[in-house]
Design a protein around this motif. Sequence first.
Motif, PDB file in Angstrom:
ATOM      1  N   ASN A 259     -54.292  -5.592 -12.046  1.00 38.26           N
ATOM      2  CA  ASN A 259     -53.497  -6.333 -12.815  1.00 38.26           C
ATOM      3  C   ASN A 259     -54.048  -6.610 -13.803  1.00 38.26           C
ATOM      4  N   ALA A 260     -55.509  -7.056 -13.757  1.00 38.45           N
ATOM      5  CA  ALA A 260     -56.306  -7.526 -15.093  1.00 38.45           C
ATOM      6  C   ALA A 260     -56.306  -6.639 -16.092  1.00 38.45           C
ATOM      7  N   SER A 261     -56.399  -5.529 -15.760  1.00 38.33           N
ATOM      8  CA  SER A 261     -56.777  -4.248 -16.518  1.00 38.33           C
ATOM      9  C   SER A 261     -55.280  -3.628 -17.142  1.00 38.33           C
ATOM     10  N   HIS A 262     -54.286  -4.207 -16.473  1.00 41.81           N
ATOM     11  CA  HIS A 262     -52.897  -3.732 -17.074  1.00 41.81           C
ATOM     12  C   HIS A 262     -52.265  -4.727 -17.401  1.00 41.81           C
ATOM     13  N   GLY A 263     -52.597  -5.790 -18.011  1.00 42.09           N
ATOM     14  CA  GLY A 263     -51.829  -6.838 -18.558  1.00 42.09           C
ATOM     15  C   GLY A 263     -51.233  -7.904 -17.735  1.00 42.09           C
ATOM     16  N   TRP A 264     -51.480  -7.863 -16.257  1.00 40.69           N
ATOM     17  CA  TRP A 264     -50.958  -8.606 -15.411  1.00 40.69           C
ATOM     18  C   TRP A 264     -49.407  -8.199 -14.964  1.00 40.69           C
ATOM     19  N   VAL A 265     -49.213  -6.887 -15.471  1.00 34.66           N
ATOM     20  CA  VAL A 265     -47.822  -6.418 -15.284  1.00 34.66           C
ATOM     21  C   VAL A 265     -47.086  -6.798 -14.028  1.00 34.66           C
ATOM     22  N   SER A 266     -47.759  -6.425 -12.949  1.00 29.89           N
ATOM     23  CA  SER A 266     -46.933  -6.797 -11.355  1.00 29.89           C
ATOM     24  C   SER A 266     -46.876  -8.220 -11.533  1.00 29.89           C
ATOM     25  N   VAL A 267     -47.748  -9.239 -11.743  1.00 27.59           N
ATOM     26  CA  VAL A 267     -47.626 -10.628 -11.705  1.00 27.59           C
ATOM     27  C   VAL A 267     -46.251 -10.838 -12.523  1.00 27.59           C
ATOM     28  N   ARG A 268     -46.475 -10.381 -13.579  1.00 26.72           N
ATOM     29  CA  ARG A 268     -45.277 -10.676 -14.495  1.00 26.72           C
ATOM     30  C   ARG A 268     -43.900 -10.198 -14.294  1.00 26.72           C
ATOM     31  N   PHE A 269     -43.765  -9.067 -13.729  1.00 27.75           N
ATOM     32  CA  PHE A 269     -42.685  -8.589 -13.213  1.00 27.75           C
ATOM     33  C   PHE A 269     -42.142  -9.357 -12.017  1.00 27.75           C
ATOM     34  N   GLN A 270     -42.842  -9.789 -11.208  1.00 29.34           N
ATOM     35  CA  GLN A 270     -42.546 -10.405  -9.994  1.00 29.34           C
ATOM     36  C   GLN A 270     -41.922 -11.837 -10.225  1.00 29.34           C
ATOM     37  N   LEU A 271     -42.828 -12.462 -11.125  1.00 27.83           N
ATOM     38  CA  LEU A 271     -42.259 -13.646 -11.880  1.00 27.83           C
ATOM     39  C   LEU A 271     -40.994 -13.593 -12.203  1.00 27.83           C
ATOM     40  N   ALA A 272     -40.816 -12.764 -13.393  1.00 23.62           N
ATOM     41  CA  ALA A 272     -39.407 -12.511 -13.673  1.00 23.62           C
ATOM     42  C   ALA A 272     -38.257 -12.220 -12.815  1.00 23.62           C
ATOM     43  N   HIS A 273     -38.836 -11.561 -12.050  1.00 27.77           N
ATOM     44  CA  HIS A 273     -37.751 -10.958 -11.006  1.00 27.77           C
ATOM     45  C   HIS A 273     -37.127 -12.127 -10.214  1.00 27.77           C
ATOM     46  N   GLY A 274     -38.018 -12.934  -9.799  1.00 26.39           N
ATOM     47  CA  GLY A 274     -37.402 -14.083  -8.871  1.00 26.39           C
ATOM     48  C   GLY A 274     -37.502 -15.258  -9.410  1.00 26.39           C
ATOM     49  N   LEU A 275     -38.279 -15.759 -10.630  1.00 25.85           N
ATOM     50  CA  LEU A 275     -38.007 -16.985 -11.389  1.00 25.85           C
ATOM     51  C   LEU A 275     -37.965 -16.773 -12.855  1.00 25.85           C
ATOM     52  N   GLY A 276     -37.186 -15.437 -13.288  1.00 28.72           N
ATOM     53  CA  GLY A 276     -36.800 -15.504 -14.802  1.00 28.72           C
ATOM     54  C   GLY A 276     -35.725 -16.154 -15.059  1.00 28.72           C
TER      55      GLY A 276
END
Length: 556
Positions: A259-276
């Motif tokens: 995730n650190a090498s991909h701009g935290w894409v999974s973390v950002r997606f999951q946060l937006a998916h549930g708490l966006g």
Amino acid sequence: MPRLTHSCREPRAPGVARGARAMTLTDVRSPGRPSPAARFLSLTAEPQARRLAWAAIIAGLAVRLLIAALAPLLPDEAYYWEWSRRLAAGYFDHPPAVAWLIAAGTALAGHTPLGVRIGTLATGTAAVAAMVAIARRLGGETAALRAALFLLCTPLAAIGLAIATTDAPALLAVAGALLCITIALESAPGSGTATRWWLLAGAAFGCGLLAKLTVGIVGAATALALVALPSLRRQLRTPGPWAAVLIAFVVATPVIAWNASHGWVSVRFQLAHGLGAPHRGSVAARELSLLGSQAGLISPGIFLLCLAAAWLALRRQRAGEQRAEDRAPDARALLAVVGATVLAFFAYSAVRRPVEANWPAPAFVALLPLAAASSARGMRRWYAPAALVGAALVVVALAQLAAPVLPLRAARDPVARAHGWSTLARAASSVRDSAARATGHRGWLAADRYQDAAGIAFLAPGRPTVFALGIGSRPSQYDLWPSFARTARPGDDLVVALDTTAAARDEAAALRPHFDGTEPAARVALTRAGDTVAVRDLWRFTGWRGSWPTRSPGGR
């Protein structure tokens, strides 16, 4: 009639007076006499209970094995199968464990539905066994039998753990971690035994983060329990919990680094998916939908028993009550806090956005063993009815898997979403091959939706590379893989599966300037038992010019 008593001879729990009986059950011929099913759930000798619990676990595995072998893949399963063809330490939507399991399963059983699901079968069954083990620590063999029967009568476990998703390995990790913590709490705080079990719990949580990022919510809920419950705060003065946090992060290093090498894409997606950003629609409707989905997934009676067990455990902890038959009171309170916190988190999430039915499932890893081990007389009388209702739901769901027996239109039936993809895959391959014969150009397959692309890839002859164009759909893992524009050569042809909406026609229009020729090639109905699930249009684009449209900012 004489009273029947049964004493479960288990090791004496800390804090229980010597000579106190672990459990005393009474069967009196009176108007309130329990039914045979209730007596079966509560009056069974220990060796027999142990055998029956294992029989229930094996029966559940047998049911899931039949589903795994016979049911066609759902679109999301095909999507995860696509991940397994490109193994990595992380993916756009989730951590990598599901892809690793599918890769291992297909290496054993081939690229078949069973091969895709073998890893889920193994981890799901291990999760069930771990939950039964938690119940055994809390209430002995009878509680373990109840837990095993509850899980056999719960659609989430009986059917859901047959499907290749991120849930099975995540639930195994949560169940393993909570089992280790339960055992750790039985040992003297700070002892070597307790520390070792805390370390194993940390390793389990780390494995969970390799399966699903929301396992972190369970870890946070565990930390909240240690802080909030006075009897557990002393654990924070020992090295065990702190070492568990460290080992969890060490085990989860691959997905953290990815995730650190991909701009935290999974973390950002999951946060937006549930708490966006708040979703349109009624908050009350979303909360009722969440409540109904949990009752359906866990079964209504077992769901209510889980809630009641959490409330009773917390009430007794707060009042300082402890019954002689209640083992591991600290573990009971911790499980109650963990389950309640996870449910509260997703109830808050539903205030902002719709919550999918499986998201709160980790809460019931904590609460179902707690319900099975409850000593409350008022709960024991509902064990049998709750299990019977759950069993009925499982039977109906299994029947619906085999044939459309419920009065549902295929387009509204979640089971039907797995059907029709072979027809679409064959049709798309046929259009591509006929275009290649006519033009002499190399042909490619694509769809706008990632689910469609994955379904075609799994079932098309030769399992070719299929692109998800993502012009009008949400981002996905396909956006991180080489795209058509980066892979094809000018002059190549492309066959694209689109839905029949006006938005899809706009997507076809967006592609038209980038090819020499554009024409609709076929309309394909995805059906189950003659009922239409969905319809897709196949568009043929010939002579790629080397340019490409940008993603629609309003993509769905």
